[in-house]
Design a protein around this motif. Structure first.
Motif, PDB file in Angstrom:
ATOM      1  N   UNK A  37       0.859  -1.176   0.000  1.00  0.00           N
ATOM      2  CA  UNK A  37       0.000   0.000   0.000  1.00  0.00           C
ATOM      3  C   UNK A  37       0.901   1.232   0.000  1.00  0.00           C
ATOM      4  N   UNK A  38       0.610   2.183  -0.864  1.00  0.00           N
ATOM      5  CA  UNK A  38       1.475   3.358  -1.019  1.00  0.00           C
ATOM      6  C   UNK A  38       0.606   4.611  -1.139  1.00  0.00           C
ATOM      7  N   UNK A  39      -0.140   4.887  -0.102  1.00  0.00           N
ATOM      8  CA  UNK A  39      -1.026   6.049  -0.184  1.00  0.00           C
ATOM      9  C   UNK A  39      -0.230   7.349  -0.270  1.00  0.00           C
ATOM     10  N   UNK A  40      -0.879   8.349  -0.851  1.00  0.00           N
ATOM     11  CA  UNK A  40      -0.227   9.622  -1.188  1.00  0.00           C
ATOM     12  C   UNK A  40       0.113  10.468   0.029  1.00  0.00           C
ATOM     13  N   UNK A 100       8.330  -0.048   4.621  1.00  0.00           N
ATOM     14  CA  UNK A 100       9.030  -1.047   3.817  1.00  0.00           C
ATOM     15  C   UNK A 100       9.512  -0.448   2.506  1.00  0.00           C
ATOM     16  N   UNK A 101       8.778   0.550   2.043  1.00  0.00           N
ATOM     17  CA  UNK A 101       8.959   0.976   0.649  1.00  0.00           C
ATOM     18  C   UNK A 101       8.453   2.403   0.485  1.00  0.00           C
ATOM     19  N   UNK A 102       9.284   3.236  -0.121  1.00  0.00           N
ATOM     20  CA  UNK A 102       8.910   4.618  -0.383  1.00  0.00           C
ATOM     21  C   UNK A 102       9.062   4.890  -1.872  1.00  0.00           C
ATOM     22  N   UNK A 103       7.980   5.349  -2.485  1.00  0.00           N
ATOM     23  CA  UNK A 103       8.026   5.787  -3.875  1.00  0.00           C
ATOM     24  C   UNK A 103       8.239   7.299  -3.872  1.00  0.00           C
ATOM     25  N   UNK A 104       9.237   7.756  -4.579  1.00  0.00           N
ATOM     26  CA  UNK A 104       9.412   9.188  -4.789  1.00  0.00           C
ATOM     27  C   UNK A 104       8.788   9.556  -6.123  1.00  0.00           C
ATOM     28  N   UNK A 145      16.163   9.548  -0.534  1.00  0.00           N
ATOM     29  CA  UNK A 145      15.846   8.549   0.482  1.00  0.00           C
ATOM     30  C   UNK A 145      14.533   7.849   0.144  1.00  0.00           C
ATOM     31  N   UNK A 146      14.509   7.240  -1.030  1.00  0.00           N
ATOM     32  CA  UNK A 146      13.347   6.466  -1.445  1.00  0.00           C
ATOM     33  C   UNK A 146      13.845   5.318  -2.303  1.00  0.00           C
TER      34      UNK A 146
END
Length: 266
Positions: A37-40, A100-104, A145-146
């Motif tokens: 899940x990668x909510x804004x 766990x995971x960051x989308x830039x 840092x992503x």
């Protein structure tokens, strides 16, 4: 083994009304091994949207992780909107939470979002695209840092001229600069299948950009459908995987505690 979908949104994002659990249930129906899940969270969005209640969001994901343990792996992620003046705030934020995971992702240029067709009335499509790509490279140099760069050519997906005013060749200098920054900082390139949903017939970025990333030495790709509704989870993943294989990739990555896990595409 099906490919994990590592870019999706639920009602914690301003542009989705879907309960988070509905996204999980659909991913299980599809037989996916894992999702993220990668909510804004766009900290300074010009209309005030895309703020994230991270404590409630984290609590919901941890609840779902326990509820569906053994059925699917649910990772805790965020899609972070990049802007140069937010560097210190973003650096502080990403250390505060065990993502766990960051989308830039680049959603805003010159304080405005190209999603809105009237945001740049005095710019040609070429001027907008070139400025967007240059700003993307500059943002990566400033803050990295992503784990992956989301939808590299987002501006093409929503620009007035869309792909009619776009080709890798036209913007090769600017796009190569982005790809080299990703490689230098060990950041993955996302293959985002939202381009199919938008009617472009290709993912974001386009196949020639994915090939160029590999030619330059890029090794890490991630997959995300950018789904805001359950029916778009893993959308056109078979097509995207074929493009990746044709570009020379044999593995993709997903992330746990921000560390890559390499999985075969076949």
């Amino acid at each position: 083994m099906k490919i994990a979908d590592c870019h999706m949104h639920s009602f914690f994002s301003s542009d989705s009304e879907t309960p988070t659990e509905d996204m999980v249930k659909r991913a299980i129906e599809l037989g996916l091994p894992a999702i993220c899940l990668t909510d804004h969270y766009d900290m300074d969005y010009n209309t005030g949207e895309f703020q994230l209640d991270t404590p409630k969001y984290a609590e919901k994901i941890w609840e779902l992780q326990e509820k569906y343990r053994g059925k699917i792996e649910i990772r805790f992620g965020v899609e972070l909107g990049l802007q140069l003046h937010l560097k210190e705030r973003m650096e502080k934020y990403v250390t505060m939470w065990p993502f766990d995971y960051i989308i830039g992702s680049m959603h805003v240029i010159d304080g405005k979002d190209p999603y809105y067709e009237d945001a740049f009335p005095d710019w040609t499509a070429e001027e907008l695209y070139r400025a967007y790509f240059r700003a993307t490279a500059e943002n990566i140099r400033s803050f990295h840092h992503f784990q992956t760069l989301g939808h590299l050519d987002y501006v093409v997906r929503y620009g007035k001229e869309k792909s009619r005013a776009y080709s890798y060749r036209t913007f090769s200098d600017e796009i190569d600069a982005i790809l080299k920054e990703l490689i230098q900082h060990d950041i993955a390139l996302e293959i985002n299948t939202g381009g199919y949903k938008a009617g472009l017939g290709v993912p974001n970025p386009t196949p020639d950009v994915i090939r160029r990333y590999r030619e330059l030495g890029g090794e890490k790709i991630t997959f995300g459908a950018d789904a805001h509704k359950p029916e778009h989870i893993a959308f056109h993943f078979a097509d995207a995987a074929a493009i990746a294989r044709e570009a020379g990739f044999r593995y993709y990555v997903r992330f746990c505690q921000r560390k890559p896990e390499y999985l075969p595409l076949d």
